[in-house]
Design an enzyme around this catalytic site. Structure first.
Site, PDB file in Angstrom:
ATOM      1  N   HIS A  51     -24.089 -19.265  17.020  1.00  0.00           N
ATOM      2  CA  HIS A  51     -25.540 -19.013  17.002  1.00  0.00           C
ATOM      3  C   HIS A  51     -26.235 -19.848  15.930  1.00  0.00           C
ATOM      4  O   HIS A  51     -27.409 -20.160  16.051  1.00  0.00           O
ATOM      5  CB  HIS A  51     -25.851 -17.508  16.882  1.00  0.00           C
ATOM      6  CG  HIS A  51     -25.792 -16.942  15.505  1.00  0.00           C
ATOM      7  ND1 HIS A  51     -24.717 -16.217  15.028  1.00  0.00           N
ATOM      8  CD2 HIS A  51     -26.693 -16.976  14.481  1.00  0.00           C
ATOM      9  CE1 HIS A  51     -24.966 -15.836  13.788  1.00  0.00           C
ATOM     10  NE2 HIS A  51     -26.150 -16.288  13.430  1.00  0.00           N
ATOM     11  N   ASP A  58     -19.070 -15.969  19.571  1.00  0.00           N
ATOM     12  CA  ASP A  58     -19.952 -16.585  18.571  1.00  0.00           C
ATOM     13  C   ASP A  58     -19.165 -17.448  17.572  1.00  0.00           C
ATOM     14  O   ASP A  58     -19.142 -17.161  16.376  1.00  0.00           O
ATOM     15  CB  ASP A  58     -20.735 -15.481  17.847  1.00  0.00           C
ATOM     16  CG  ASP A  58     -21.916 -16.035  17.073  1.00  0.00           C
ATOM     17  OD1 ASP A  58     -22.196 -17.237  17.220  1.00  0.00           O
ATOM     18  OD2 ASP A  58     -22.546 -15.266  16.313  1.00  0.00           O
ATOM     19  N   GLY A 113     -28.097 -15.663   6.536  1.00  0.00           N
ATOM     20  CA  GLY A 113     -27.661 -16.775   5.690  1.00  0.00           C
ATOM     21  C   GLY A 113     -26.166 -16.768   5.455  1.00  0.00           C
ATOM     22  O   GLY A 113     -25.575 -17.774   5.076  1.00  0.00           O
ATOM     23  N   SER A 138     -24.204 -15.849   7.937  1.00  0.00           N
ATOM     24  CA  SER A 138     -23.674 -16.117   9.274  1.00  0.00           C
ATOM     25  C   SER A 138     -22.791 -17.353   9.284  1.00  0.00           C
ATOM     26  O   SER A 138     -23.094 -18.348   8.610  1.00  0.00           O
ATOM     27  CB  SER A 138     -24.827 -16.353  10.246  1.00  0.00           C
ATOM     28  OG  SER A 138     -25.265 -15.129  10.737  1.00  0.00           O
ATOM     29  N   GLY A 139     -21.734 -17.288  10.087  1.00  0.00           N
ATOM     30  CA  GLY A 139     -20.829 -18.431  10.207  1.00  0.00           C
ATOM     31  C   GLY A 139     -19.760 -18.445   9.133  1.00  0.00           C
ATOM     32  O   GLY A 139     -18.761 -19.139   9.240  1.00  0.00           O
TER      33      GLY A 139
HETATM   34  C1  4AZ Z   1     -27.987 -12.927  10.282  1.00  0.00           C
HETATM   35  O1  4AZ Z   1     -29.125 -12.804  10.703  1.00  0.00           O
HETATM   36  C2  4AZ Z   1     -27.168 -11.713  10.044  1.00  0.00           C
HETATM   37  N1  4AZ Z   1     -25.439  -7.323   8.513  1.00  0.00           N
HETATM   38  C3  4AZ Z   1     -25.870 -11.836   9.596  1.00  0.00           C
HETATM   39  C4  4AZ Z   1     -25.114 -10.702   9.362  1.00  0.00           C
HETATM   40  C5  4AZ Z   1     -25.653  -9.467   9.590  1.00  0.00           C
HETATM   41  C6  4AZ Z   1     -26.952  -9.326  10.020  1.00  0.00           C
HETATM   42  C7  4AZ Z   1     -27.711 -10.458  10.242  1.00  0.00           C
HETATM   43  C8  4AZ Z   1     -24.820  -8.247   9.338  1.00  0.00           C
HETATM   44  O2  4AZ Z   1     -27.515 -14.043  10.073  1.00  0.00           O
END
Ligand code: 4AZ
Length: 471
Positions: A274, A324, A419, A421-422
């Site tokens: 994503h 993902d 932030g 993420s990944g």
């Molecule tokens: C995001 O938006 C995101 N609490 C990453 C992790 C989580 C929620 C949102 C988990 O990148």
């Protein structure tokens, strides 16, 4: 990363019954109601007694079975540490069988690599390990307790590569024969031989023998991963010191940190699909990967490594975040050092049970209401939550697919956030760290009953190995 300070508040369960609730008896005595006859009154009394009796019996049976569970099943009254919240939740959560949740789980360090293979209609579990300074390959066949050294001959590099991959490494680094005369052996040591005529698959017949006709045994060096050379220097704290998570990468678009990533090898980084999908119209040359740094202000002055190719999982769904994961192939190799290194993938069949203490790291928001990334790399420990519970009406009500797993706290103590993420969710096995999850999504950050959701790396092993091998 979003740790919240208030971590001792009572856990509030807001679970709801799905579908209609249990029937409720209502007696509506309206103004114009007919007088009730003697016989009717007697019937009502009889029916009332029968209902009361049945309810009493049911309640008795319920209390009885609960007491039985408590006193006859030791696992129910002495849960393994770290899962108490989960067990309490299981008992009050509709749709979650408390029996399943309360089953004692494996200790986190106990796992076996079982390659369960169908061969002539019989299952042949095989486990591998690499031991000692000589890196001698050992095989355990069909749950026999002893580990067999592998005679040289018949083991080709392709098979060596598959053994390394099955142990969580990306590649085979070196494959050689060691003279039996050059090592110290137990008198009872047994050996395994591969049938040379077979085609180089793990499911080949491993025959045990008391000697090695070639007088040589196999030594395998797999690509290095999962080690933290500087970890012993770190003392406490949440802000991460350099070298604590050497596989942590920052994936940047221009000068902007967009996502985390994990180094798998000098040429490969894994991140979330994503992250790439949101910026799919950006030019490939605008992406950079930064590894080995903990302060983002330093990241900005660092040249970073250019991305040769972005490979999102072909089945990624932007609707539900299924599959993902994405691989980034780097144009030039990363220089591995004490502060830059690869994480191991999970070994085949390696199971990290619920309650395992895993770690997530990243430069994401430190407070759900902040809109800026943290300057310093942050980390926090997050226990694995069972998918069964995480998918119940208490939490994500069936939104998780088999490619997802949950980690975090039921009271919303700490979590990954935007932030992050990944980035990596890693779990230890002895001194070795394995990439168990990739930060993917969640409802908000550190919300009670909504742990973080991660892409489950174990489900992508074949795709990762195939993609890396082809290129
Ligand atoms: C995001 O938006 C995101 N609490 C990453 C992790 C989580 C929620 C949102 C988990 O990148």
């Amino acid at each position: 990363m979003s740790p919240t300070l208030d971590d001792h508040g009572p856990m509030e369960t807001w679970c709801t019954e799905e579908g209609p609730g249990p029937g409720i008896f209502r007696t509506q005595l309206g103004d114009q109601q007919e007088p009730i006859s003697q016989l009717q009154r007697w019937c009502c009394l009889q029916r009332g007694c029968a209902i009361l009796g049945a309810l009493g019996l049911l309640a008795g049976a319920g209390v009885g079975s609960w007491l039985l569970v408590l006193y006859l099943w030791p696992a129910a009254s002495s849960p393994i540490s770290g899962t108490l919240q989960e067990e309490e939740m299981a008992l009050s959560c509709p749709g979650v069988s408390s029996e399943e949740e309360l089953l004692p789980s494996l200790p986190k360090t106990v796992w076996m690599l079982h390659v369960q293979l169908q061969r002539a209609s019989s299952l042949v579990p095989v486990s591998f390990r690499i031991k000692g300074e000589d890196l001698l390959l050992e095989v355990q066949v069909q749950a026999r307790p002893d580990w067999l050294l592998v005679c040289h001959g018949g083991l080709n590099p392709a098979l060596g590569m598959r053994i390394c991959q099955s142990l969580g490494h990306l590649r085979l680094a070196q494959h050689k024969a060691v003279n039996l005369h050059d090592i110290k052996l137990n008198r009872s040591q047994q050996f395994a031989q591969l049938s040379a005529s077979l085609g180089g698959l793990l499911e080949e017949a491993w025959q045990s023998s008391t000697n090695c006709p070639s007088g040589r045994i196999v030594s395998l060096k797999c690509s290095e991963c999962g080690a933290r050379p500087l970890a012993s220097r770190i003392v406490g704290g949440q802000t991460v010191a350099s070298g604590r998570w050497p596989w942590q990468a920052s994936v940047m678009l221009g000068s902007r940190h967009t996502c985390g990533g994990s180094v798998l090898s000098p040429h490969w980084v894994v991140t979330a699909a994503h992250c790439m999908y949101s910026f799919r119209l950006s030019r490939l040359s605008s992406w950079r990967v930064h590894a080995g740094l903990v302060s983002h202000s330093a990241v900005r002055h660092h040249q970073g490594t250019m991305v040769e190719k972005i490979i999102p999982h072909p089945l990624y769904s932007a609707q539900n975040h299924d599959y993902d994961v994405a691989l980034l192939q780097l144009r030039t190799p990363l220089n591995f050092s004490d502060t830059v290194g690869a994480v191991c993938l999970p070994a085949k069949e390696q199971h990290f049970p619920r309650g395992s203490q895993c770690w997530v790291s990243g430069w994401g928001h430190t407070d759900p209401s902040h809109s800026h990334s943290s300057d310093m790399l942050q980390d926090t420990v997050v226990p694995l939550v069972s998918t069964h519970l995480c998918n119940s009406s208490c939490m994500y009500s069936g939104a998780l697919t088999n490619r997802m797993l949950c980690a975090g706290y039921l009271d919303g103590r700490a979590d990954a956030c935007q932030g992050d993420s990944g980035g990596p969710l890693v779990c230890p096995s002895g001194d070795t760290w394995h990439l168990v999850g990739v930060v993917s999504w969640g409802r908000g950050c550190a919300e009670p009953n909504h742990p973080g959701v991660y892409a489950k790396v174990a489900e992508f092993l074949d795709w990762i190995h195939d993609t890396v091998r082809v290129r």
